[in-house]
Design an enzyme around this catalytic site. Structure first.
Site, PDB file in Angstrom:
ATOM      1  N   HIS A 156     -16.129   1.215   7.124  1.00  0.00           N
ATOM      2  CA  HIS A 156     -15.809  -0.074   6.517  1.00  0.00           C
ATOM      3  C   HIS A 156     -16.999  -1.010   6.592  1.00  0.00           C
ATOM      4  O   HIS A 156     -17.769  -1.002   7.554  1.00  0.00           O
ATOM      5  CB  HIS A 156     -14.641  -0.754   7.247  1.00  0.00           C
ATOM      6  CG  HIS A 156     -13.306  -0.181   6.920  1.00  0.00           C
ATOM      7  ND1 HIS A 156     -12.507  -0.685   5.924  1.00  0.00           N
ATOM      8  CD2 HIS A 156     -12.626   0.861   7.459  1.00  0.00           C
ATOM      9  CE1 HIS A 156     -11.376   0.023   5.862  1.00  0.00           C
ATOM     10  NE2 HIS A 156     -11.438   0.962   6.788  1.00  0.00           N
ATOM     11  N   CYS A 200      -5.567   6.251   7.900  1.00  0.00           N
ATOM     12  CA  CYS A 200      -4.903   5.260   7.050  1.00  0.00           C
ATOM     13  C   CYS A 200      -3.920   4.501   7.924  1.00  0.00           C
ATOM     14  O   CYS A 200      -2.909   5.061   8.353  1.00  0.00           O
ATOM     15  CB  CYS A 200      -4.189   5.930   5.883  1.00  0.00           C
ATOM     16  SG  CYS A 200      -3.323   4.757   4.805  1.00  0.00           S
ATOM     17  N   GLY A 201      -4.227   3.247   8.207  1.00  0.00           N
ATOM     18  CA  GLY A 201      -3.409   2.475   9.125  1.00  0.00           C
ATOM     19  C   GLY A 201      -2.006   2.211   8.628  1.00  0.00           C
ATOM     20  O   GLY A 201      -1.025   2.344   9.366  1.00  0.00           O
ATOM     21  N   ASN A 202      -1.864   1.799   7.356  1.00  0.00           N
ATOM     22  CA  ASN A 202      -0.528   1.527   6.826  1.00  0.00           C
ATOM     23  C   ASN A 202       0.329   2.783   6.804  1.00  0.00           C
ATOM     24  O   ASN A 202       1.535   2.730   7.081  1.00  0.00           O
ATOM     25  CB  ASN A 202      -0.638   0.936   5.418  1.00  0.00           C
ATOM     26  CG  ASN A 202      -1.136  -0.495   5.423  1.00  0.00           C
ATOM     27  OD1 ASN A 202      -0.803  -1.281   6.296  1.00  0.00           O
ATOM     28  ND2 ASN A 202      -1.953  -0.835   4.440  1.00  0.00           N
ATOM     29  N   ASN A 256     -15.390   1.714   2.560  1.00  0.00           N
ATOM     30  CA  ASN A 256     -14.413   0.702   2.189  1.00  0.00           C
ATOM     31  C   ASN A 256     -15.073  -0.670   2.279  1.00  0.00           C
ATOM     32  O   ASN A 256     -15.995  -0.882   3.078  1.00  0.00           O
ATOM     33  CB  ASN A 256     -13.213   0.756   3.142  1.00  0.00           C
ATOM     34  CG  ASN A 256     -12.490   2.081   3.108  1.00  0.00           C
ATOM     35  OD1 ASN A 256     -11.672   2.335   2.246  1.00  0.00           O
ATOM     36  ND2 ASN A 256     -12.798   2.958   4.063  1.00  0.00           N
ATOM     37  N   THR A 263      -6.509   0.095   7.998  1.00  0.00           N
ATOM     38  CA  THR A 263      -7.787   0.278   8.686  1.00  0.00           C
ATOM     39  C   THR A 263      -8.754  -0.853   8.328  1.00  0.00           C
ATOM     40  O   THR A 263      -9.580  -1.257   9.149  1.00  0.00           O
ATOM     41  CB  THR A 263      -8.421   1.643   8.362  1.00  0.00           C
ATOM     42  OG1 THR A 263      -8.607   1.775   6.949  1.00  0.00           O
ATOM     43  CG2 THR A 263      -7.564   2.785   8.881  1.00  0.00           C
ATOM     44  N   GLY A 264      -8.637  -1.384   7.100  1.00  0.00           N
ATOM     45  CA  GLY A 264      -9.453  -2.538   6.728  1.00  0.00           C
ATOM     46  C   GLY A 264      -9.134  -3.756   7.574  1.00  0.00           C
ATOM     47  O   GLY A 264     -10.032  -4.500   7.983  1.00  0.00           O
ATOM     48  N   ASN A 296       0.895  -1.167   0.000  1.00  0.00           N
ATOM     49  CA  ASN A 296       0.000   0.000   0.000  1.00  0.00           C
ATOM     50  C   ASN A 296       0.931   1.214   0.000  1.00  0.00           C
ATOM     51  O   ASN A 296       1.553   1.524   1.013  1.00  0.00           O
ATOM     52  CB  ASN A 296      -0.880  -0.060   1.247  1.00  0.00           C
ATOM     53  CG  ASN A 296      -1.918   1.028   1.333  1.00  0.00           C
ATOM     54  OD1 ASN A 296      -2.481   1.232   2.409  1.00  0.00           O
ATOM     55  ND2 ASN A 296      -2.213   1.732   0.252  1.00  0.00           N
ATOM     56  N   CYS A 337      -4.612  -2.876   3.388  1.00  0.00           N
ATOM     57  CA  CYS A 337      -5.341  -1.752   3.980  1.00  0.00           C
ATOM     58  C   CYS A 337      -5.298  -1.918   5.485  1.00  0.00           C
ATOM     59  O   CYS A 337      -5.887  -2.863   6.033  1.00  0.00           O
ATOM     60  CB  CYS A 337      -6.780  -1.712   3.468  1.00  0.00           C
ATOM     61  SG  CYS A 337      -7.767  -0.371   4.176  1.00  0.00           S
ATOM     62  N   ASN A 384     -12.378   5.580   9.632  1.00  0.00           N
ATOM     63  CA  ASN A 384     -13.115   5.719   8.377  1.00  0.00           C
ATOM     64  C   ASN A 384     -14.078   4.542   8.246  1.00  0.00           C
ATOM     65  O   ASN A 384     -13.955   3.547   8.958  1.00  0.00           O
ATOM     66  CB  ASN A 384     -12.173   5.863   7.165  1.00  0.00           C
ATOM     67  CG  ASN A 384     -11.124   4.785   7.104  1.00  0.00           C
ATOM     68  OD1 ASN A 384     -11.297   3.704   7.661  1.00  0.00           O
ATOM     69  ND2 ASN A 384     -10.035   5.043   6.424  1.00  0.00           N
ATOM     70  N   GLU A 427     -10.593  -0.304  -1.514  1.00  0.00           N
ATOM     71  CA  GLU A 427     -10.402   0.877  -0.681  1.00  0.00           C
ATOM     72  C   GLU A 427     -11.117   2.086  -1.279  1.00  0.00           C
ATOM     73  O   GLU A 427     -10.963   2.384  -2.467  1.00  0.00           O
ATOM     74  CB  GLU A 427      -8.896   1.162  -0.539  1.00  0.00           C
ATOM     75  CG  GLU A 427      -8.556   1.882   0.726  1.00  0.00           C
ATOM     76  CD  GLU A 427      -7.058   1.865   1.023  1.00  0.00           C
ATOM     77  OE1 GLU A 427      -6.617   2.793   1.709  1.00  0.00           O
ATOM     78  OE2 GLU A 427      -6.345   0.938   0.575  1.00  0.00           O
TER      79      GLU A 427
END
Length: 257
Positions: free
Chosen positions: A143, A66-68, A174, A203-204, A6, A201, A141, A192
């Protein structure tokens, strides 16, 4: 930089401000005429934190989390940091070749996702083709999480846009599909919001872990395998989501965009 593929253009604006808007973000993210990335990350000074972070998707839309990318921040800065985001304050600690991030507590209420009108979110009484009855969760965000028998058999590239832009989601959403291999191990793919299919992802992954915990499918710590690699998720003592994984610095430079 990238987290499990990502990929991000990270702009260091801690010493001097950098203007960013939707048009400029799209130009930078274009893989043919720009630098190319899934998201643009702007790192600035923090008033009550070590740094601040803003995030634009490749389509120019600004998002709160955005986690990553969050794992990339302590790697770029070179130490543990507190980060002010539109989703709140996050804490990221260097760990091995990446970082561990406290992503906060998941939210499951319909108006927290948000959804256009009141309905049960665990699961949602909705379906799109073969994907039905997802869990809706907000981890900074919105999901949706679908648990399926085979993540590779789902035409996510076709269903993803229809679900993302469904009018029931006023801020779009998402889309995650996951298969539980064991209580401590699952595989997942993500469409995403604003970026399409991505190799990972963060956060995913957090949303999927939170949904699996809510449904009683997963243990308090879990390995998540994504197309780009592996993340590790754990539930903290206050129900917060702790995400661990790599973050990679690829190159540094300047661009006239």
């Amino acid at each position: 930089m990238h987290g499990l593929g990502n990929d991000f253009v990270v702009v260091d604006a801690r010493e001097a401000p950098v203007a960013m808007d939707a048009d400029r973000a799209r130009a930078i993210a274009d893989r043919h005429t720009g630098i190319g990335c899934d998201q643009i990350i702007l790192i600035g000074p923090g008033d009550d934190t070590d740094v601040s972070m803003r995030i634009w998707n490749s389509d120019g839309s600004e998002v709160a989390a955005c986690g990553n990318a969050t794992r990339c921040v302590p790697v770029l800065v070179g130490r543990d940091v507190s980060i002010r985001t539109a989703a709140g304050v996050l804490h990221a600690a260097r760990e091995g070749d990446g970082a561990t991030v406290d992503m906060g507590q998941p939210r499951f209420q319909w108006n927290e996702i948000p959804i256009a009108y009141a309905m049960d979110t665990q699961p949602l009484p909705l379906a799109w083709g073969e994907l039905a009855n997802p869990v809706a969760v907000n981890v900074g965000n919105p999901h949706l999480v679908f648990f399926v028998p085979d993540v590779d058999a789902v035409p996510l590239e076709a269903l993803g846009p229809d679900i993302e832009y469904d009018l029931v989601f006023p801020e779009r959403t998402n889309v995650n599909i996951a298969h539980v291999l064991a209580p401590d191990h699952l595989v997942m793919r993500t469409w995403e919001r604003g970026a399409g299919l991505t190799r990972a992802c963060g956060t995913g992954a957090c949303a999927t872990f939170a949904a699996g915990r809510k449904l009683g499918l997963l243990a308090p710590s879990c390995r998540l395998d994504l197309p780009g690699g592996t993340l590790h998720l754990a539930e903290g003592p206050d129900g917060q989501l702790l995400m661990s994984g790599p973050a990679t610095h690829v190159f540094a430079g300047e661009a006239a965009l």
